[in-house]
Design a protein around this motif. Structure first.
Motif, PDB file in Angstrom:
ATOM      1  N   LEU A 104      51.251  42.994  20.399  1.00 37.94           N
ATOM      2  CA  LEU A 104      52.609  42.495  20.227  1.00 37.94           C
ATOM      3  C   LEU A 104      52.629  41.044  19.738  1.00 37.94           C
ATOM      4  N   LEU A 105      51.624  40.287  20.135  1.00 35.53           N
ATOM      5  CA  LEU A 105      51.545  38.865  19.779  1.00 35.53           C
ATOM      6  C   LEU A 105      51.074  38.676  18.346  1.00 35.53           C
ATOM      7  N   GLY A 106      50.271  39.624  17.878  1.00 33.45           N
ATOM      8  CA  GLY A 106      49.687  39.495  16.548  1.00 33.45           C
ATOM      9  C   GLY A 106      48.315  38.866  16.633  1.00 33.45           C
ATOM     10  N   PRO A 107      47.569  38.896  15.521  1.00 32.02           N
ATOM     11  CA  PRO A 107      46.174  38.449  15.559  1.00 32.02           C
ATOM     12  C   PRO A 107      45.977  36.941  15.542  1.00 32.02           C
ATOM     13  N   ASN A 108      47.008  36.189  15.171  1.00 33.09           N
ATOM     14  CA  ASN A 108      46.817  34.766  14.902  1.00 33.09           C
ATOM     15  C   ASN A 108      47.360  33.829  15.974  1.00 33.09           C
ATOM     16  N   LYS A 109      47.824  34.392  17.090  1.00 33.86           N
ATOM     17  CA  LYS A 109      48.297  33.571  18.198  1.00 33.86           C
ATOM     18  C   LYS A 109      47.238  33.534  19.300  1.00 33.86           C
ATOM     19  N   ILE A 110      47.282  32.482  20.107  1.00 29.48           N
ATOM     20  CA  ILE A 110      46.337  32.332  21.205  1.00 29.48           C
ATOM     21  C   ILE A 110      46.737  33.270  22.346  1.00 29.48           C
ATOM     22  N   LEU A 111      45.775  33.993  22.893  1.00 30.48           N
ATOM     23  CA  LEU A 111      46.014  34.830  24.067  1.00 30.48           C
ATOM     24  C   LEU A 111      45.049  34.413  25.164  1.00 30.48           C
ATOM     25  N   GLY A 112      45.612  33.935  26.277  1.00 30.95           N
ATOM     26  CA  GLY A 112      44.815  33.611  27.451  1.00 30.95           C
ATOM     27  C   GLY A 112      45.050  34.643  28.527  1.00 30.95           C
ATOM     28  N   VAL A 113      44.011  34.969  29.272  1.00 35.07           N
ATOM     29  CA  VAL A 113      44.111  35.983  30.323  1.00 35.07           C
ATOM     30  C   VAL A 113      43.450  35.451  31.595  1.00 35.07           C
ATOM     31  N   SER A 114      44.120  35.625  32.729  1.00 35.52           N
ATOM     32  CA  SER A 114      43.542  35.248  34.016  1.00 35.52           C
ATOM     33  C   SER A 114      42.529  36.299  34.453  1.00 35.52           C
ATOM     34  N   ALA A 115      41.448  35.835  35.066  1.00 33.90           N
ATOM     35  CA  ALA A 115      40.418  36.752  35.565  1.00 33.90           C
ATOM     36  C   ALA A 115      39.803  36.177  36.833  1.00 33.90           C
ATOM     37  N   GLN A 116      39.438  37.062  37.744  1.00 37.81           N
ATOM     38  CA  GLN A 116      38.786  36.638  38.986  1.00 37.81           C
ATOM     39  C   GLN A 116      37.404  37.268  39.163  1.00 37.81           C
ATOM     40  N   THR A 117      37.080  38.231  38.303  1.00 33.31           N
ATOM     41  CA  THR A 117      35.792  38.923  38.416  1.00 33.31           C
ATOM     42  C   THR A 117      35.150  39.043  37.039  1.00 33.31           C
ATOM     43  N   VAL A 149      37.770  31.754  43.877  1.00 42.99           N
ATOM     44  CA  VAL A 149      36.615  32.254  43.128  1.00 42.99           C
ATOM     45  C   VAL A 149      35.448  31.299  43.368  1.00 42.99           C
ATOM     46  N   SER A 150      34.323  31.825  43.801  1.00 39.66           N
ATOM     47  CA  SER A 150      33.170  30.981  44.131  1.00 39.66           C
ATOM     48  C   SER A 150      32.539  30.396  42.868  1.00 39.66           C
ATOM     49  N   PRO A 151      31.809  29.270  42.992  1.00 37.65           N
ATOM     50  CA  PRO A 151      31.105  28.702  41.841  1.00 37.65           C
ATOM     51  C   PRO A 151      30.138  29.696  41.202  1.00 37.65           C
ATOM     52  N   SER A 152      29.496  30.540  42.019  1.00 40.01           N
ATOM     53  CA  SER A 152      28.553  31.513  41.455  1.00 40.01           C
ATOM     54  C   SER A 152      29.272  32.563  40.620  1.00 40.01           C
ATOM     55  N   THR A 153      30.466  32.990  41.066  1.00 42.15           N
ATOM     56  CA  THR A 153      31.244  33.954  40.274  1.00 42.15           C
ATOM     57  C   THR A 153      31.750  33.301  38.999  1.00 42.15           C
TER      58      THR A 153
END
Length: 212
Positions: A104-117, A149-153
């Protein structure tokens, strides 16, 4: 390290807005002080503003970011991101899937995603994320239900993906140095900027302490 739509160096000191810390002061004024201090990226995070007010705020902050040549990201609101022609969108694990957001955003916009694992990180990377936000790396008052989130993760995630990773959650000038040698591209900060009496100086202090 470089992704398709944003360079890692643009993520070094990533400010995330939260007007709750401003005690009624102007958000635009606070953001401009942060830009003057040297933030390298800005995310507008507003969960409860009416559409028209949020769009007007986004348009105002986008102009400020353009003046300082800093990427402007909208949190979790694709409609607003598209309406104000923001540089990008950031989504969490409970928002729309990254692959759908990318389409939906298109290929030329920035997409950030949160992750914990590591698994979440690899999936987001595969589905079109340009960078990851990983945290909370320290206990935080901004999101009291955030999982730490631990430093090791954190290091395992930066090792597993080839896109930039930004640490977030409870980061201050006093603890930011603990993130050295984890492989991150930068740190995302909320209260350590917007809860401070002198925002410009707070940003400068974070910059001095940020050695990656």
């Amino acid at each position: 390290m470089k992704s398709a739509n944003i360079e890692a160096k643009a993520l070094a000191l990533y400010a995330v807005t939260d007007r709750r810390w401003l005690k009624g002061a102007s958000l635009a004024s606070a953001v401009e002080k942060a830009l003057q201090g040297g933030i390298t990226c800005l995310q507008l995070r507003e969960k409860n503003l009416p559409y028209e007010e949020l769009l007007a705020t986004a348009q105002q902050l986008k102009k400020l970011c353009q003046q300082y040549h800093v990427p402007f990201i909208i949190d979790d609101n694709l409609e607003i991101a598209l309406a104000c022609d923001a540089d990008g969108l950031h989504i969490g694990q409970k928002d729309m899937p990254a692959a759908q957001a990318r389409k939906l955003l298109g290929p030329n916009k920035i997409l950030g995603v949160s992750a914990q694992t590591v698994e979440q990180a690899i999936t987001a990377c595969r589905d079109g994320a340009d960078y990851l936000g990983v945290g909370a790396v320290f206990p935080t008052g901004t999101k009291t239900d955030a999982v730490v989130v631990s430093p090791s993760t954190l290091k395992a995630i930066t090792t597993a993906v080839d896109i930039p990773v930004v640490a977030i959650g409870g980061i201050t000038a006093a603890n930011i140095s603990q993130l050295q040698n984890t492989g991150i591209a930068g740190a995302a900060v909320v209260s350590a900027i917007f809860a401070q009496k002198n925002i410009q100086r707070a940003v400068a202090d974070l910059q001095r302490s940020l050695i990656l």
